[in-house]
Design a protein around this motif. Sequence first.
Motif, mmCIF file in Angstrom:
data_model
loop_
_atom_site.group_PDB
_atom_site.id
_atom_site.type_symbol
_atom_site.label_atom_id
_atom_site.label_comp_id
_atom_site.label_asym_id
_atom_site.label_seq_id
_atom_site.Cartn_x
_atom_site.Cartn_y
_atom_site.Cartn_z
ATOM 1 N N PRO A 94 43.469 84.722 38.391
ATOM 2 C CA PRO A 94 43.156 83.294 38.616
ATOM 3 C C PRO A 94 43.683 82.792 39.962
ATOM 4 O O PRO A 94 43.048 81.924 40.580
ATOM 5 C CB PRO A 94 43.877 82.583 37.469
ATOM 6 C CG PRO A 94 44.196 83.633 36.472
ATOM 7 C CD PRO A 94 44.340 84.911 37.220
ATOM 8 N N ILE A 95 44.801 83.344 40.406
ATOM 9 C CA ILE A 95 45.355 82.922 41.703
ATOM 10 C C ILE A 95 44.392 83.347 42.814
ATOM 11 O O ILE A 95 44.082 82.573 43.721
ATOM 12 C CB ILE A 95 46.763 83.524 41.933
ATOM 13 C CG1 ILE A 95 47.649 83.307 40.707
ATOM 14 C CG2 ILE A 95 47.405 82.925 43.178
ATOM 15 C CD1 ILE A 95 48.965 84.058 40.758
ATOM 16 N N VAL A 98 41.345 81.142 42.894
ATOM 17 C CA VAL A 98 41.609 79.834 43.529
ATOM 18 C C VAL A 98 41.657 79.985 45.055
ATOM 19 O O VAL A 98 41.066 79.186 45.781
ATOM 20 C CB VAL A 98 42.918 79.205 42.980
ATOM 21 C CG1 VAL A 98 43.395 78.065 43.865
ATOM 22 C CG2 VAL A 98 42.690 78.697 41.565
ATOM 23 N N PHE A 99 42.320 81.031 45.530
ATOM 24 C CA PHE A 99 42.378 81.254 46.981
ATOM 25 C C PHE A 99 40.964 81.480 47.551
ATOM 26 O O PHE A 99 40.641 80.987 48.632
ATOM 27 C CB PHE A 99 43.263 82.459 47.318
ATOM 28 C CG PHE A 99 44.736 82.161 47.305
ATOM 29 C CD1 PHE A 99 45.250 81.052 47.949
ATOM 30 C CD2 PHE A 99 45.627 83.001 46.660
ATOM 31 C CE1 PHE A 99 46.611 80.774 47.949
ATOM 32 C CE2 PHE A 99 46.996 82.746 46.645
ATOM 33 C CZ PHE A 99 47.481 81.626 47.295
ATOM 34 N N VAL A 215 53.913 82.157 41.607
ATOM 35 C CA VAL A 215 52.984 81.880 40.508
ATOM 36 C C VAL A 215 52.639 83.147 39.731
ATOM 37 O O VAL A 215 52.545 83.114 38.497
ATOM 38 C CB VAL A 215 51.719 81.152 41.033
ATOM 39 C CG1 VAL A 215 50.726 80.899 39.907
ATOM 40 C CG2 VAL A 215 52.111 79.824 41.670
ATOM 41 N N ARG A 219 53.191 83.757 35.731
ATOM 42 C CA ARG A 219 52.081 84.155 34.856
ATOM 43 C C ARG A 219 52.366 85.486 34.162
ATOM 44 O O ARG A 219 52.006 85.674 33.002
ATOM 45 C CB ARG A 219 50.764 84.223 35.657
ATOM 46 C CG ARG A 219 50.339 82.870 36.225
ATOM 47 C CD ARG A 219 48.981 82.940 36.871
ATOM 48 N NE ARG A 219 47.936 82.953 35.865
ATOM 49 C CZ ARG A 219 47.386 81.858 35.342
ATOM 50 N NH1 ARG A 219 47.771 80.666 35.753
ATOM 51 N NH2 ARG A 219 46.458 81.948 34.441
ATOM 52 N N LEU B 22 47.304 74.687 39.865
ATOM 53 C CA LEU B 22 47.477 76.065 39.377
ATOM 54 C C LEU B 22 48.968 76.382 39.177
ATOM 55 O O LEU B 22 49.348 76.973 38.160
ATOM 56 C CB LEU B 22 46.851 77.065 40.356
ATOM 57 C CG LEU B 22 46.990 78.533 39.958
ATOM 58 C CD1 LEU B 22 46.133 78.861 38.742
ATOM 59 C CD2 LEU B 22 46.610 79.452 41.110
ATOM 60 N N ARG B 29 52.798 76.617 31.195
ATOM 61 C CA ARG B 29 52.416 77.586 30.172
ATOM 62 C C ARG B 29 53.595 78.504 29.855
ATOM 63 O O ARG B 29 53.852 78.827 28.706
ATOM 64 C CB ARG B 29 51.216 78.406 30.664
ATOM 65 C CG ARG B 29 50.486 79.120 29.540
ATOM 66 C CD ARG B 29 49.230 79.764 30.039
ATOM 67 N NE ARG B 29 49.525 80.968 30.792
ATOM 68 C CZ ARG B 29 48.641 81.941 30.985
ATOM 69 N NH1 ARG B 29 47.425 81.823 30.507
ATOM 70 N NH2 ARG B 29 48.952 83.002 31.669
#
Lengths: 243, 52
Positions: A94-95, A98-99, A215, A219, B22, B29
């Motif tokens: 997901p990172i 987004v990038f 991040v 995660r 994000l 979470r």
Amino acid sequence: MHKFANPARFLRISKLITPWCFVLTAVTLVIGLYWGLFIAPADYQMGDAYRIIFVHVPASYMSMFCYGFMAVASAVGIIWKHPLADQSARAAAPIGAVFTALALFTGSLWGKPMWGTYWIWDARLTSELVLLFLYFGYMAVWEAIEDSVKAARVAAIVALVGAVNIPIIKFSVDWWNTLHQPASLMKSGGASIHPDMLWPLLISILAFNLYFITVVLWRIQSLIIRRQIRGLRIRIAEEKDNG
Amino acid sequence: MGNYGMFVWPSFGAVIVLLSVLGFTSWKRKIDDEKTLNELRQELENLSDQDE
């Protein structure tokens, strides 16, 4: 390397690292973006529009870096069958998406004043769009397959097959006649950017890298904890049945 | 920024907003998962105590 791949040890060490990474990310991001927006001089040809590079270049670079990370982690997952490698790849997707979305969005905002259009089916732009779809496909595989071992294998194959797109993105400006300008930062003979513009750009790239580390660690921690939660729920259900 | 502001500001804005969203959701979470894990550990401990 295997020593740190133990999920419990990884959790312990990463929890110590992430607060520092978060602080460093915030500091470098503020410095990089402020420098790029307000201190760096305007370009003599492109004026202030060139300032988009301070977010576009780091986002584009990270979109490829994240996919490379995912592909390497997936290869490790396939070869050594270590669940942490699969979880790392899953956490990065997901990172990276987004990038990639940011690279495309900021690129189109750059394109309008410079090329006269928000979008063109140019080799660099198209291959970057393909990268976004690869991220979506990778994430969809994890959501679609219930068996996590099977999902990890299929997702790893998607990541590895899609990795062929990374050199295509990088060298598209050299291989084909494109509207997108060739590399000005990572090229032989050194960067062709004035130091007044190069430094804030390098700080922004560092900030985006630190952001990714922070991040992705959060995660991965979350994914490890979710495995532990699943295990505990089974144990509690068994205890209740026995009781 | 002159006439280019309409291109520069949305670029920086989108980066700040998307990265913040994000980052925050990933952190939140993790915090929620840690809380659930601790609750389940407590529940398991209580069940074990009852058995004894």
